[in-house]
Structure formats: C-alpha cells, structure tokens
Write a protein that holds these residues in place. Sequence first.
Motif, PDB file in Angstrom:
ATOM      1  N   ASN A 151     -18.780  47.517 -40.932  1.00 14.30           N
ATOM      2  CA  ASN A 151     -18.951  48.768 -41.783  1.00 14.30           C
ATOM      3  C   ASN A 151     -18.101  49.833 -41.279  1.00 14.30           C
ATOM      4  OD1 ASN A 151     -20.608  47.197 -43.227  1.00 14.30           O
ATOM      5  ND2 ASN A 151     -22.653  48.303 -42.731  1.00 14.30           N
ATOM      6  N   ASP A 152     -18.194  50.285 -40.114  1.00 12.78           N
ATOM      7  CA  ASP A 152     -17.496  51.299 -39.493  1.00 12.78           C
ATOM      8  C   ASP A 152     -15.898  51.073 -39.775  1.00 12.78           C
ATOM      9  OD1 ASP A 152     -19.912  52.267 -38.723  1.00 12.78           O
ATOM     10  OD2 ASP A 152     -19.498  51.856 -36.486  1.00 12.78           O
ATOM     11  N   PHE A 153     -15.563  49.747 -39.661  1.00 15.88           N
ATOM     12  CA  PHE A 153     -14.172  49.445 -39.842  1.00 15.88           C
ATOM     13  C   PHE A 153     -13.946  49.594 -41.166  1.00 15.88           C
ATOM     14  CE2 PHE A 153     -10.460  47.030 -40.053  1.00 15.88           C
ATOM     15  CZ  PHE A 153      -9.746  47.097 -38.808  1.00 15.88           C
ATOM     16  N   TYR A 154     -14.657  49.136 -42.173  1.00 15.17           N
ATOM     17  CA  TYR A 154     -14.368  49.487 -43.535  1.00 15.17           C
ATOM     18  C   TYR A 154     -14.237  50.844 -44.073  1.00 15.17           C
ATOM     19  CZ  TYR A 154     -14.094  48.528 -48.497  1.00 15.17           C
ATOM     20  OH  TYR A 154     -13.630  48.521 -49.825  1.00 15.17           O
ATOM     21  N   GLN A 155     -15.200  51.712 -43.510  1.00 12.62           N
ATOM     22  CA  GLN A 155     -15.245  53.135 -43.699  1.00 12.62           C
ATOM     23  C   GLN A 155     -13.903  53.567 -43.272  1.00 12.62           C
ATOM     24  OE1 GLN A 155     -18.816  55.136 -42.303  1.00 12.62           O
ATOM     25  NE2 GLN A 155     -19.947  53.839 -43.829  1.00 12.62           N
ATOM     26  N   ARG A 156     -13.217  53.330 -42.280  1.00 11.75           N
ATOM     27  CA  ARG A 156     -12.170  53.895 -41.689  1.00 11.75           C
ATOM     28  C   ARG A 156     -10.822  53.773 -42.510  1.00 11.75           C
ATOM     29  NH1 ARG A 156     -10.882  54.964 -35.510  1.00 11.75           N
ATOM     30  NH2 ARG A 156      -8.884  55.623 -35.680  1.00 11.75           N
ATOM     31  N   PHE A 157     -10.986  52.209 -42.604  1.00 11.56           N
ATOM     32  CA  PHE A 157      -9.525  51.755 -43.175  1.00 11.56           C
ATOM     33  C   PHE A 157      -9.844  51.135 -44.851  1.00 11.56           C
ATOM     34  CE2 PHE A 157      -9.533  51.151 -38.662  1.00 11.56           C
ATOM     35  CZ  PHE A 157      -8.374  52.152 -38.296  1.00 11.56           C
ATOM     36  N   GLY A 158     -10.850  51.234 -45.214  1.00 10.26           N
ATOM     37  CA  GLY A 158     -11.123  50.409 -46.454  1.00 10.26           C
ATOM     38  C   GLY A 158     -10.767  49.002 -46.591  1.00 10.26           C
ATOM     39  N   LYS A 159     -10.635  48.322 -45.284  1.00 11.34           N
ATOM     40  CA  LYS A 159     -10.365  46.941 -45.235  1.00 11.34           C
ATOM     41  C   LYS A 159     -11.273  46.055 -44.574  1.00 11.34           C
ATOM     42  CE  LYS A 159      -5.718  47.646 -45.897  1.00 11.34           C
ATOM     43  NZ  LYS A 159      -4.972  47.532 -46.994  1.00 11.34           N
ATOM     44  N   ASP A 160     -11.533  44.999 -44.957  1.00 12.51           N
ATOM     45  CA  ASP A 160     -12.464  44.104 -44.145  1.00 12.51           C
ATOM     46  C   ASP A 160     -12.078  43.585 -42.894  1.00 12.51           C
ATOM     47  OD1 ASP A 160     -14.213  42.017 -43.452  1.00 12.51           O
ATOM     48  OD2 ASP A 160     -14.640  41.421 -45.474  1.00 12.51           O
ATOM     49  N   LEU A 161     -12.649  43.679 -41.893  1.00 15.36           N
ATOM     50  CA  LEU A 161     -12.308  43.490 -40.306  1.00 15.36           C
ATOM     51  C   LEU A 161     -11.806  41.776 -40.531  1.00 15.36           C
ATOM     52  CD1 LEU A 161     -11.929  44.010 -37.406  1.00 15.36           C
ATOM     53  CD2 LEU A 161     -14.505  43.801 -37.460  1.00 15.36           C
ATOM     54  N   THR A 162     -12.872  41.219 -41.265  1.00 16.44           N
ATOM     55  CA  THR A 162     -12.737  39.643 -40.907  1.00 16.44           C
ATOM     56  C   THR A 162     -11.622  39.283 -41.833  1.00 16.44           C
ATOM     57  OG1 THR A 162     -14.323  39.656 -42.941  1.00 16.44           O
ATOM     58  CG2 THR A 162     -15.351  39.457 -40.763  1.00 16.44           C
ATOM     59  N   LEU A 163     -11.176  39.969 -42.905  1.00 14.68           N
ATOM     60  CA  LEU A 163     -10.004  39.242 -43.562  1.00 14.68           C
ATOM     61  C   LEU A 163      -8.894  39.633 -42.832  1.00 14.68           C
ATOM     62  CD1 LEU A 163     -11.020  40.460 -47.273  1.00 14.68           C
ATOM     63  CD2 LEU A 163     -11.196  38.067 -46.195  1.00 14.68           C
ATOM     64  N   ILE A 164      -8.871  40.895 -42.107  1.00 14.43           N
ATOM     65  CA  ILE A 164      -7.489  41.128 -41.474  1.00 14.43           C
ATOM     66  C   ILE A 164      -7.359  40.241 -40.185  1.00 14.43           C
ATOM     67  CG2 ILE A 164      -6.264  43.330 -40.446  1.00 14.43           C
ATOM     68  CD1 ILE A 164      -6.744  44.156 -43.041  1.00 14.43           C
ATOM     69  N   PHE A 165      -8.116  40.243 -39.628  1.00 15.15           N
ATOM     70  CA  PHE A 165      -8.103  39.493 -38.214  1.00 15.15           C
ATOM     71  C   PHE A 165      -9.054  38.133 -38.164  1.00 15.15           C
ATOM     72  CE2 PHE A 165      -7.964  44.096 -37.114  1.00 15.15           C
ATOM     73  CZ  PHE A 165      -6.546  44.229 -36.632  1.00 15.15           C
ATOM     74  N   GLY A 166      -9.016  37.856 -39.442  1.00  9.60           N
ATOM     75  CA  GLY A 166     -10.163  36.645 -39.330  1.00  9.60           C
ATOM     76  C   GLY A 166      -9.643  35.240 -38.517  1.00  9.60           C
ATOM     77  N   ASP A 167      -8.441  34.967 -38.694  1.00  9.09           N
ATOM     78  CA  ASP A 167      -8.032  33.724 -37.736  1.00  9.09           C
ATOM     79  C   ASP A 167      -8.190  33.900 -36.326  1.00  9.09           C
ATOM     80  OD1 ASP A 167      -7.528  32.517 -40.113  1.00  9.09           O
ATOM     81  OD2 ASP A 167      -5.339  32.697 -40.072  1.00  9.09           O
ATOM     82  N   LYS A 168      -7.708  35.231 -35.861  1.00  8.02           N
ATOM     83  CA  LYS A 168      -7.710  35.293 -34.436  1.00  8.02           C
ATOM     84  C   LYS A 168      -9.261  35.494 -33.786  1.00  8.02           C
ATOM     85  CE  LYS A 168      -3.377  37.678 -33.702  1.00  8.02           C
ATOM     86  NZ  LYS A 168      -2.530  38.949 -33.912  1.00  8.02           N
ATOM     87  N   ILE A 169      -9.896  36.251 -34.777  1.00  6.55           N
ATOM     88  CA  ILE A 169     -11.253  36.405 -34.349  1.00  6.55           C
ATOM     89  C   ILE A 169     -11.897  34.952 -34.114  1.00  6.55           C
ATOM     90  CG2 ILE A 169     -13.337  37.020 -35.073  1.00  6.55           C
ATOM     91  CD1 ILE A 169     -12.217  39.646 -36.535  1.00  6.55           C
ATOM     92  N   GLN A 170     -11.671  34.176 -35.026  1.00  4.80           N
ATOM     93  CA  GLN A 170     -12.211  32.539 -35.128  1.00  4.80           C
ATOM     94  C   GLN A 170     -11.956  32.018 -33.819  1.00  4.80           C
ATOM     95  OE1 GLN A 170     -15.283  31.927 -37.150  1.00  4.80           O
ATOM     96  NE2 GLN A 170     -15.172  30.330 -35.701  1.00  4.80           N
TER      97      GLN A 170
END
Length: 426
Positions: free
Chosen positions: A371-390
């Motif tokens: 949520n913090d990330f979304y509030q700051r950037f208007g983007k979903d953390l899991t969509l931007i970095f999904g593959d690397k995170i997984q």
Amino acid sequence: MHQCFYLDGEHYTSLNRLVKGKLSAPNDILILVKKTSIYIHIPFCERRCRYCDFNTYSGIDYLMQDYVKAVCREIKWMGSYCPEDVLIHTIYFGGGTPSLLSIELSEQILNQIHQNFHLASPPEITLEANPGTIDFEKIKGYYQLGVNRLSLGAQSFNDQELKLLGRIHNIQQIIEGVELARRAGFSQINLDLMFGLPDQSINDWEKTLFAALQLDVEHLSLYGLTIEPGTVFGEWLKKGKISDIDDDLAADCYELACDLLDQNHYEHYEISNWAKRDTEGNLLTCRHNLQYWKNLPYFGFGAGAHGFFNNMRIANVYHPDVYIKKINQGYPLEFPLSPATIESHYVTKSEEMNDTLMLGLRLLIEGVGVNDFYQRFGKDLTLIFGDKIQELINKGLLEWVEAEQKRLRLTPRAYLLGNVVFREFV
Ligand code: SF4
C-alpha cells in the motif's frame, strides 16, 4: 504565534519563519507536508583511525571556525529557497568527529537551522561522539542545545583491538561516556561496534557484545570491518602485516550478535541496527537513518555531504578547504543545488522505485508495504517487480508477510546475503 500542522495528524508549532519575516499575519496556519532531514558533516578528527576511509582529516582544526561559518551560509542559502511545506524532523551531526566541535560552534549551526527551516517539535537531533573527546560539561552542553540522541563510536571493548584500530579512546572512556550522557539527561544512546577485526576470535567478539549489553543502551549499530585501499589497514594488508577478513568468521560473529541481542530484548530492525522499546512500546530506532532507508528527502550540509531533494541526488565537494572557498564565492544556482555542489543527478521515477525497494528491504521488520508503495508511485509493486520478487522468494531470500498491509521483506537467511537481493533491483 503561528501554528503548523503536519498532514498525517502529528502536530507541531514553529516560529522560525517569523524570524525571517516570511509570514505576514499573526494567525497564519501552515500546512506542512514534506518530512525532511538534515545531515551536517563535521570532517575533523583528532587522529585518523587505521581503517577509516571516510571524508575526514586530522591536523586541520585551524579551519574549524571558517568551516562552521561556511556550513551556516549553506544552511541559510538552502533555507531561503526551501519550499514552505518542508518540515525538518531529524538532524544528524556526523563525521568525522562532531564531538570535536565546541558548544558555541554547534550552537551556531543549530541556530541557523532554527532560523531558516520549520522544525518538528522536537526534532530528533543526533550527534556522533568519540569517547576520547568528551567530558561532562560538553555532553551537558550538547543536551542543553537540544541534542537528544548520542551515538558513541565505541567499536570494541578490548583495549588491544582499540589500539590496533588506531582509536584514541579506551574501554574506560566508553563506559564513562555512557555514564556522563545518562547524567546529562540522554535517554537515547547508540553504540557503534565493529566485528571481523584482524585476529579477533569469536570469543573476543562475544566479550565485546557482553560488555556493550552491560551498558543497557537503547540502540546498537554493528558493522563488519572492511579493509579499503588507501587506508593504513589497506597498506598493511598488502604488506602482509595483517590478515584479510575471514568472511566465515565474520558471518559467525554476525549470527552470534543476532542471537545474543535477541535474547536481551533488542529488536533487529535493520541489517546492521538493533533497538530496544521504551515503556510505551515504541521502538527506539534512529529516525534519521530511517529517512534514508525509506528513500525520503534530506539536505546534506558540509564537505562531501550528500542530499536528496526534489528528486535530485546531490554531492558536495570533498575537501573542507575547497568547500569553504566555494561557499564563500557562492553564486546563484538552482535550488536544491548549493555553491559547493560538485555532482548532481536527477532521479527518474523508475530509479526512485528501484531505490525505494532496495533501501526498504534493509528494514527487516517493516520491509516494503504494498500500500505504501502504491500511495507513493501509483503503481503496484507486484506488477513492477513481480518476476524478480518471485525468483528471490523461490530462492528463500524474500517473503511476503501479512500484517495491517501486505509487506515484502528479507527472510532471516538473506540477512547476510542482502547484497545478492539488492543487486537485483539496481
Ligand atoms: S574517528 Fe571515525 S571518522 Fe575519525 S578517523 Fe576514526 S573512524 Fe574515521
């Protein structure tokens, strides 16, 4: 009196802008929205330690008065262009050895900040002190100026190790330093300690940890020694006078510290930092450093100081002598650059997202909130970095935790492999 309110509900009062005549009506209400920090670099040391590669110098104390004047000019310069919505909530005197500054010189710097910025009430003000440079009068003086957090560069509780490192203090002075600080009124004390020292055994390190625990300070910062080229240790290593760091032993030292500090009610909130809780349950973190780890704005004043403001990363010229000259010759530059800036870099949104994730993952309890990330950037953390995170989750280095919001953080296995994770987001 002017009242200032911070939008997250915290309440502050500030009279500082009145001094500058920036406010017109006596009942102005300011809405302050940007929590910002100030770092002040004090590049003087009595003697260089053998491992030190910081921007610090011995034998140039004659510059101290002019240096402080220049820092004050830089603060005034930046304050005069600084937007009204900026609230300074932490100030950090780092170095070098800030405790070499007299009370009068420290006061000049703090007065300049008070006169040129809005300050939280009260801000966290940390001062780094070398146990070999303090007495009660000095410590009390800093406390009376509003310094409310003291960070003592203890490094070791073994006099032979301290000597080898080239430190100017001994064990007794660390113990006395903590006692003096308590007597002066400090309720937030940090000790810096180092492990992985040449010829240090795990038992030596354990003794240092036990001695530090005896002092019951609120915060501990533990760093593994690195031997840098250009230092005395770097030269000694080349000549075979000291042995290289034993990575396995250093890892054992770190793990021992994790266990011991956990047993003694210190919470491991950042890779190298541990804090206790106060009686109300608040974790006594270093709020100033949290600003860096959360990738939030800060001004850096002084030689070699770095800043991050309006999406610009800025670095000042290194040598104090050149710094003083540049500030004194000052010419108009676009805010947030200062006359002493030698490097600046505009941070793009995508870099800022990478930095926010990479730095935030250093926070072991908090990690990075979706949520913090979304509030700051208007983007979903899991969509931007999904593959690397997984990928990193599959390797057992990252994990999702569900608290009041979904958070991504390092697994305990990754504490020693942080760089492997961070590299993925550079
Ligand atoms: S006291 Fe700190 S800054 Fe100064 S030389 Fe030693 S390690 Fe470096």
